[in-house]
Design an enzyme around this catalytic site. Structure first.
Site, PDB file in Angstrom:
ATOM      1  N   SER A 156       0.849  -1.183   0.000  1.00 34.39           N
ATOM      2  CA  SER A 156       0.000   0.000   0.000  1.00 34.39           C
ATOM      3  C   SER A 156       0.887   1.236   0.000  1.00 34.39           C
ATOM      4  CB  SER A 156      -0.870  -0.009   1.264  1.00 34.39           C
ATOM      5  OG  SER A 156      -1.517   1.226   1.452  1.00 34.39           O
ATOM      6  N   TYR A 169      -1.544  -1.110  10.420  1.00 36.30           N
ATOM      7  CA  TYR A 169      -1.597  -1.399   8.987  1.00 36.30           C
ATOM      8  C   TYR A 169      -0.438  -0.713   8.266  1.00 36.30           C
ATOM      9  CZ  TYR A 169      -3.246  -1.831   4.199  1.00 36.30           C
ATOM     10  OH  TYR A 169      -3.344  -2.117   2.856  1.00 36.30           O
TER      11      TYR A 169
END
Length: 190
Positions: A156, A169
């Site tokens: 990401s 995350y």
């Protein structure tokens, strides 16, 4: 490696290949499973929810693609023994692994680090970092038996540029970026 955004897999392009996809039961994982099976690969669909794995399996079969293999495994609670068994199952049934796609992951929650729930932090790190590490480590011997194996880690933008409140995350994606780059260096000539 860059792949064109208009690239389209062709029928039987991956015939005879065996690819394991984590989180294969929904989202990107299911889409990759469908494309890989369409291209002729046998996909080992790994996920924690057998019901949704079966639903994705049915979609692949109903489309007339190569029948996948279901492998239910909860990455949060998986132990080295589970990964060792997976390695044995792959080698016993296929003799090699041609691809490993690390797609499974959880976002956790968005909040300041100082307030982050410790159990959620641990769970996110276990699924997003520790499981891909162990899975890769145990499956490298099966990947080495392939003439042209590949490992793919999904990441990401928060794994390259830190953003406030992305917590576990974001940290896990930084770790995956580091793991993939380290492996790339170590496996450069394989």
């Amino acid at each position: 490696m860059q792949i064109s955004t208009n690239y389209s897999i062709t029928q039987d392009e991956l015939k005879g290949k065996v690819v394991l996809v984590t989180g294969a039961n929904r989202g990107f994982g299911k889409a990759m499973t469908l494309d890989l099976a369409k291209a002729g690969a046998t996909v080992i669909m790994l996920g924690r929810d057998l019901g949704s794995l079966e639903g994705a399996y049915d979609e692949v079969v109903e489309a007339g693609f190569v029948e996948p293999i279901l492998y239910p495994l909860d990455l949060e609670g998986a132990t080295p023994e589970h990964y060792e068994q997976l390695q044995r199952d792959i080698l016993d049934n296929f003799g090699q692994l041609d691809g490993l796609i690390h797609n499974a992951g959880i976002i956790g929650t968005m909040m300041p680090i100082e307030q982050y729930d410790l159990k959620l932090w641990y769970s996110t790190m276990q699924i997003n970092v520790n499981a891909p590490f162990m899975l890769t480590q145990f499956l490298i011997p099966a990947l080495n038996k392939s003439n042209d194996a590949r490992i793919l880690f999904l990441s990401s933008s928060v794994g390259r540029n830190a953003r406030a409140y992305w917590g576990a995350y974001g940290v896990s994606k930084f770790a995956i970026e580091g793991l993939s780059k380290t492996l790339s260096e170590e496996l450069e000539k394989t």
